[in-house]
Every structure is written in C-alpha cells, then in structure tokens.
Design an enzyme around this catalytic site. Structure first.
Site, PDB file in Angstrom:
ATOM      1  N   TYR A 249       0.858  -1.202   0.000  1.00  0.00           N
ATOM      2  CA  TYR A 249       0.000   0.000   0.000  1.00  0.00           C
ATOM      3  C   TYR A 249       0.889   1.245   0.000  1.00  0.00           C
ATOM      4  O   TYR A 249       0.729   2.149  -0.823  1.00  0.00           O
ATOM      5  CB  TYR A 249      -0.910  -0.016   1.234  1.00  0.00           C
ATOM      6  CG  TYR A 249      -1.622   1.297   1.464  1.00  0.00           C
ATOM      7  CD1 TYR A 249      -2.628   1.715   0.601  1.00  0.00           C
ATOM      8  CD2 TYR A 249      -1.286   2.124   2.534  1.00  0.00           C
ATOM      9  CE1 TYR A 249      -3.278   2.927   0.793  1.00  0.00           C
ATOM     10  CE2 TYR A 249      -1.928   3.334   2.739  1.00  0.00           C
ATOM     11  CZ  TYR A 249      -2.926   3.730   1.862  1.00  0.00           C
ATOM     12  OH  TYR A 249      -3.565   4.930   2.051  1.00  0.00           O
TER      13      TYR A 249
HETATM   14  O1  LIG Z   1      -2.214   6.840   7.777  1.00  0.00           O
HETATM   15  C1  LIG Z   1      -2.373   6.184   6.772  1.00  0.00           C
HETATM   16  O2  LIG Z   1      -1.897   6.516   5.706  1.00  0.00           O
HETATM   17  C2  LIG Z   1      -3.127   4.910   6.807  1.00  0.00           C
HETATM   18  O3  LIG Z   1      -4.033   4.977   7.924  1.00  0.00           O
HETATM   19  C3  LIG Z   1      -4.782   3.817   8.135  1.00  0.00           C
HETATM   20  O4  LIG Z   1      -3.906   2.734   8.397  1.00  0.00           O
HETATM   21  P1  LIG Z   1      -3.569   2.363   9.901  1.00  0.00           P
HETATM   22  O5  LIG Z   1      -2.848   3.477  10.564  1.00  0.00           O
HETATM   23  O6  LIG Z   1      -2.911   1.045   9.855  1.00  0.00           O
HETATM   24  O7  LIG Z   1      -5.031   2.331  10.544  1.00  0.00           O
HETATM   25  P2  LIG Z   1      -5.858   1.127  11.171  1.00  0.00           P
HETATM   26  O8  LIG Z   1      -6.017   0.038  10.201  1.00  0.00           O
HETATM   27  O9  LIG Z   1      -7.083   1.712  11.741  1.00  0.00           O
HETATM   28  O10 LIG Z   1      -4.928   0.625  12.369  1.00  0.00           O
HETATM   29  C4  LIG Z   1      -4.619   1.487  13.446  1.00  0.00           C
HETATM   30  C5  LIG Z   1      -3.777   0.768  14.457  1.00  0.00           C
HETATM   31  O11 LIG Z   1      -4.539  -0.324  15.007  1.00  0.00           O
HETATM   32  C6  LIG Z   1      -3.783  -1.517  14.919  1.00  0.00           C
HETATM   33  N1  LIG Z   1      -4.712  -2.635  14.699  1.00  0.00           N
HETATM   34  C7  LIG Z   1      -5.425  -2.716  13.566  1.00  0.00           C
HETATM   35  C8  LIG Z   1      -6.319  -3.729  13.370  1.00  0.00           C
HETATM   36  C9  LIG Z   1      -6.464  -4.707  14.359  1.00  0.00           C
HETATM   37  O12 LIG Z   1      -7.255  -5.653  14.258  1.00  0.00           O
HETATM   38  N2  LIG Z   1      -5.723  -4.586  15.481  1.00  0.00           N
HETATM   39  C10 LIG Z   1      -4.846  -3.575  15.692  1.00  0.00           C
HETATM   40  O13 LIG Z   1      -4.207  -3.518  16.741  1.00  0.00           O
HETATM   41  C11 LIG Z   1      -2.841  -1.330  13.781  1.00  0.00           C
HETATM   42  O14 LIG Z   1      -1.710  -2.148  13.940  1.00  0.00           O
HETATM   43  C12 LIG Z   1      -2.535   0.149  13.894  1.00  0.00           C
HETATM   44  O15 LIG Z   1      -1.483   0.327  14.801  1.00  0.00           O
HETATM   45  C13 LIG Z   1      -5.608   3.515   6.916  1.00  0.00           C
HETATM   46  O16 LIG Z   1      -6.309   2.286   7.114  1.00  0.00           O
HETATM   47  C14 LIG Z   1      -4.766   3.423   5.680  1.00  0.00           C
HETATM   48  O17 LIG Z   1      -5.617   3.274   4.563  1.00  0.00           O
HETATM   49  C15 LIG Z   1      -3.892   4.642   5.539  1.00  0.00           C
HETATM   50  O18 LIG Z   1      -4.648   5.717   5.125  1.00  0.00           O
END
Ligand SMILES: O=C(O)[C@H]1O[C@H](OP(=O)(O)OP(=O)(O)OC[C@H]2O[C@@H](n3ccc(=O)[nH]c3=O)[C@H](O)[C@@H]2O)[C@H](O)[C@@H](O)[C@H]1O
Length: 438
Positions: A249
């Site tokens: 991504y």
């Molecule tokens: O800033 C971005 O550019 C991206 O932001 C977002 O990604 P992330 O920051 O990864 O958000 P998100 O999935 O909510 O996980 C948040 C936290 O929860 C943790 N997480 C997640 C899922 C889970 O089941 N358990 C967990 O601990 C996980 O490990 C993480 O630490 C957008 O989805 C992406 O499209 C993109 O725009």
C-alpha cells in the site's frame, strides 16, 4: 480367365502400371473429394464460429452501452448542474469559484470533502466505482447524503479513460480532488493487484485525462503517512526519507508521488499530495481499527490488539475527519494553476507535498479504552505480537509546512473525535435504544 499367377505376375508389366495409375487416380480423386469436403466443412465451421463471436461481442457492446451507468442527455445535464458553483460573486473568496471533480466521492474522506465544498458554494461532481472492498451499502448511504446536498455522483472507475474524457468534455473542471484509491495497509497482502489497479494504473489514467484537459485542472490527491515506512525521525517531516515502504500500500502511494511529479514536470500540472495520518470519524471506513473494534465490542466479539517488539504499544497520530477536510479545502484554495494546454507545458507549476496529521500520537490500547468508556462495554482483547503485515510501530506528523502554507491547524483530539464517531455509529446502526454517549 487369368490365373492367380497371372494376376500376381501379369505378362504385360505396363498393364499393372496403368491399372495402378488408375487406381491411384481414383483414390486420389476420392481422397481429394473428401479433403475438399472436409475443407469446406472446416470453412463453414470457422465462418459459423466467427459470426457467433462477432454476435457475442456485438451483444456485449450493446449490453454495455445500454446498461452503462453513465451517458445520455439527462446524465450530462446532472453533471453540468452539479458542477455549477452556486456562490454569488460578492461571496467569492480569493481563490475564486471552483468546479471540482472529486474521485472516491462515496468514500469516507471523499463524501465529507464533497459536502464541505458544496456547502461553501463550489461546484462538485463526484466519481466512485462503489467497489465491495467494504460494505457498499455504506457507500450508497453516503451517496444518498451527497445527493441531498446537491452533489451528483457518477458511477464509474478512474481507469475508465473514456468516461474521464467525457467528464472533462462536459465540464471545465478547475480542480480535481483525487481520493479514489485502494486503501488499507494489511489488505495489500491479500489482494496486491487491487493496489496496482487503483493506486498506480488508475492514477496514471487520471493524470492522462488531466494533462489533456483544456484548461488543465489543479490536482490535489491523497497520499499517505505510510510512505514514511521505516523512517525513525520523529515527528515525520516531509523532508524525511520515504524510500523504505513497509507495505505494498505504502509503495503504491509513494509511486503515486513520483508519478504525479512526472506529470507536473512534463505537462505543467499543479500537484498537491496530502499525506493523511490515520483519518477517523463519522461515516468512516469499516476496515479501520477504531470502526471494527466498535462493531466487535458492541457484538461481544473479541478484538485483536497488536503490540510491537519488546511489548511496546503501537501508536497512531489519529486525525479527525473535520481537520482533514479543512486541510483538503486549504490545499484546493492555494493550489495555484496548472500551466499546460493542449498537453504541452507552458511554464513551471507548483508541486507540493504536505503532512495532514494531528501531531499527538495515541496508543492503540488507549484508543480501545476510550471506546470502552463511550460504549459502556468492556472489550474482549486478544493481545498479539504485530505480525509482519506491513504495519509500522508508530506515526507522528510534523505539520509545520501545512500550517504555514494551508493555514492547517487540527483542533480535535481523539477523545472528542471518537465521541462524535460513536454517537454516529449508534445512530446509523440503530443502537440508540438505551445507549447514550457521555
Ligand atoms: O495513515 C495512513 O496513511 C493509513 O491509515 C490507516 O492505516 P492504519 O494506521 O494502519 O489504521 P488502522 O487500520 O485503523 O490501524 C490502526 C492501528 O490499530 C492496529 N490494529 C489494527 C487492526 C487490528 O485488528 N488490530 C490492531 O491492533 C494497527 O496495527 C494500527 O497500529 C488507513 O487504514 C490506511 O488506509 C492509511 O490511510
């Protein structure tokens, strides 16, 4: 009567040659006759197959034509009306009136930005392919909301060059807000090609349409905080390295920054890339942690909370949607013009990249704690070590550049933002009986 011997050994040797020649001749004719019949049959079959195939393709084309979700006089009228700015000249801001094509308009950020633009009087046409990466009924509900605000959403894909050309033909868009993308960090391991299709191929198709448009629009588009990848400088600044992505991504978003640079350099397109930091809020994306945690907590299902190396909690610079919308509008207002026409550059055009974050990271367990409080339900937590799935341990935005050039100033902390989200969630999914958010 010729004896057997005569038959086998005729007295006149030429006789057998003639007879044999006749026999061969007869056989040849028979054989030729059957070959030519076969040939005719083969020809007939080929002709039959060809006409069947062309009939099929005719049917396909006509079906596509008749069932296409775009085109026609009425459709063009809707596009034109929606693109028309409504602000009176005396209410015009410095940036003047805009007609904005918003891609991904039925998405989370796209729907909010479209409504904000329309509310202040700009013309907006939405474009969305309504794919099923997450529940399309939520996208349809956003579309209905957009419709109520006078924003027409065209159903189509950014990979559809014909559709894009048609839209630019109907409307002289001043700006394109490109938010259509394949989002999600971890899903890239399941469906890598969807990222290339939307974030690379789709972006190039859109850039081609923008560079060919006359006048060329200014383009503002969604990059991502994930481009910082394994960067360890804190807070993340636009000047830091972004050549170590941790997920596909992130790699496609980084590729997008390079691709848009090329179009800026060769064709004079005005480009602004926005690195969004984990955007959340009402009408959000069900695949994101704050959203899926809320759903599972309310349904009494366990949630998986990832933890980093040495039991360190993961943290994100969660950014509320209203702040992001202000950053998007600020970017459109300050974009500066594209300089090309007829596909040719006439002079240098702006190329900008900004972080749009909140500048105050919060750990994932803290996020869960806030949700538990608002939902009044204890979460069933499975705490597991972060798998090698593209995640990064933390994000933290330095927003100095955005503050200076866009007037960007986030004002919503996670507590306040999640309260608004939970209120929306309970209402939208019908949990309002007996539940209040305090
Ligand atoms: O800033 C971005 O550019 C991206 O932001 C977002 O990604 P992330 O920051 O990864 O958000 P998100 O999935 O909510 O996980 C948040 C936290 O929860 C943790 N997480 C997640 C899922 C889970 O089941 N358990 C967990 O601990 C996980 O490990 C993480 O630490 C957008 O989805 C992406 O499209 C993109 O725009």
């Amino acid at each position: 009567m010729p004896s057997l011997e005569d038959e086998l050994f005729p007295s006149t040797p030429g006789k057998v040659k003639i007879e044999r020649a006749h026999a061969i001749n007869r056989q040849f004719h028979r054989c030729f006759a059957s070959t030519s019949t076969m040939f005719l049959w083969a020809l007939f079959l080929i002709a039959l197959t060809a006409s069947y195939l062309s009939f099929q393709s005719f049917m396909d084309t006509s079906t596509k034509y008749f069932t296409a979700s775009w085109g026609g006089i009425q459709w063009e009228k809707q596009v034109r009306t929606s693109a028309q700015p409504t602000r009176r000249p005396d209410g015009a801001r410095a940036g003047g009136r805009m007609s904005v094509l918003v891609t991904g308009a039925a998405g989370f950020v796209g729907s909010h930005v479209s409504i904000a633009l329309k509310k202040r009087g700009d013309g907006v046409v939405g474009l969305d392919n309504f794919n099923n990466y997450y529940d399309p009924s939520l996208k349809k509900a956003r579309k209905a909301m957009l419709n109520d605000h006078g924003v027409f959403v065209v159903e189509g894909d950014v990979n559809d060059a014909r559709l894009l050309a048609k839209l630019f033909d109907i409307v002289a868009f001043t700006h394109v807000m490109h938010l259509a993308a394949q989002a999600g960090v971890r899903y890239a391991m399941e469906n890598p090609s969807s990222y290339v299709h939307s974030n690379v191929a789709g972006l190039v198709t859109l850039m081609e349409a923008c560079k060919s448009a006359n006048p060329q629009p200014a383009v503002v588009w969604a990059s991502s905080s994930s481009v910082y990848g394994l960067n360890e400088n804190v807070p993340f600044s636009e000047d830091d390295r972004t050549d170590q992505p941790a997920s596909l991504y992130a790699a496609t978003k980084k590729a997008g920054e390079e691709i848009t640079h090329t179009y800026n350099h060769i064709y004079g397109l005005s480009i602004t890339g926005l690195r969004f930091f984990t955007v959340y809020g009402p009408w959000g994306r069900p695949d994101m942690a704050y959203f899926s945690f809320t759903r599972n907590i309310l349904q009494g299902k366990p949630i998986t909370v990832y933890r980093g190396k040495d039991r360190v909690d993961l943290a994100r610079d969660f950014t509320y949607i209203d702040d992001i919308v202000k950053g998007c509008l600020g970017s459109l207002d300050t974009a500066g013009k594209s300089t090309g026409s007829g596909g040719k550059k006439r002079g240098p055009a702006p190329y900008r990249i900004f972080n749009l974050g909140n500048t105050s990271p919060v750990t994932v367990p803290t996020l869960v704690g806030i949700l538990e409080r608002y939902l009044k339900v204890k979460a069933k937590k499975n705490i597991v070590e972060m798998p090698g799935n593209g995640d990064v341990p933390f994000t933290h935005a330095n927003i100095t550049h955005a503050a200076q050039e866009l007037g960007y100033k986030p004002t919503t902390d996670l507590q306040t933002g999640l309260k608004k989200f939970v209120r929306w969630y309970l209402l939208y999914y019908g949990y309002h009986h007996g539940k209040s958010v305090n």
